[in-house]
Design a protein around this motif. Sequence first.
Motif, mmCIF file in Angstrom:
data_model
loop_
_atom_site.group_PDB
_atom_site.id
_atom_site.type_symbol
_atom_site.label_atom_id
_atom_site.label_comp_id
_atom_site.label_asym_id
_atom_site.label_seq_id
_atom_site.Cartn_x
_atom_site.Cartn_y
_atom_site.Cartn_z
ATOM 1 N N GLY A 35 0.282 -1.261 -0.391
ATOM 2 C CA GLY A 35 0.278 0.308 0.177
ATOM 3 C C GLY A 35 0.816 1.287 0.106
ATOM 4 O O GLY A 35 0.851 2.686 0.322
ATOM 5 N N ALA A 50 -4.176 8.886 -0.056
ATOM 6 C CA ALA A 50 -5.173 7.535 -0.120
ATOM 7 C C ALA A 50 -5.701 6.924 0.114
ATOM 8 O O ALA A 50 -6.928 7.107 0.712
ATOM 9 C CB ALA A 50 -3.584 6.308 0.704
ATOM 10 N N ASP A 52 -7.973 3.687 0.347
ATOM 11 C CA ASP A 52 -8.017 2.304 1.007
ATOM 12 C C ASP A 52 -9.371 1.110 0.261
ATOM 13 O O ASP A 52 -10.296 2.145 0.412
ATOM 14 C CB ASP A 52 -8.033 2.434 2.525
ATOM 15 C CG ASP A 52 -8.209 1.527 3.574
ATOM 16 O OD1 ASP A 52 -7.596 0.111 2.322
ATOM 17 O OD2 ASP A 52 -8.898 0.859 3.971
ATOM 18 N N ARG A 66 -4.296 0.207 -1.780
ATOM 19 C CA ARG A 66 -4.708 1.644 -2.031
ATOM 20 C C ARG A 66 -3.961 2.153 -3.195
ATOM 21 O O ARG A 66 -3.551 1.677 -3.942
ATOM 22 C CB ARG A 66 -3.953 1.810 -1.225
ATOM 23 C CG ARG A 66 -3.573 1.737 0.710
ATOM 24 C CD ARG A 66 -3.835 1.986 1.364
ATOM 25 N NE ARG A 66 -2.120 3.192 1.313
ATOM 26 C CZ ARG A 66 -1.037 4.486 2.336
ATOM 27 N NH1 ARG A 66 -2.577 4.597 2.973
ATOM 28 N NH2 ARG A 66 -0.662 4.320 2.003
#
Length: 112
Positions: A35, A50, A52, A66
């Motif tokens: 991520g 980001a 998620d 992400r």
Amino acid sequence: MPRDAATRVETVPPDVLALLGLPQFGDLTADQVRGAVCVWGSERLTAERAVDLGEQDGPDGRWWPRGCPACTASRAHRGLFEHAPSCEQCVDSGERCEINRILYRLVRAGHR
């Protein structure tokens, strides 16, 4: 559904995630798997920037993809065009469809 403070959108449910089209696990770099980098591009991600995409099952266990807001918005925009024509709720009134609402929020979050 909980809200993601970084992007102000709801957690991405599986039906929406399918429309976004996550890359295959084996095609990702180590940074994308953990991520740190967008799963669709090469942009380094921070907690503030980001999106998620939720916990996923991979061949080596769990991973947490992400996306950057721009790539996520682009995928969500395409997802709207794929989803809406075949959804009865969207044809009648898009705001009644949860999938439509979440995709629309992802598009808007990416253009801020």
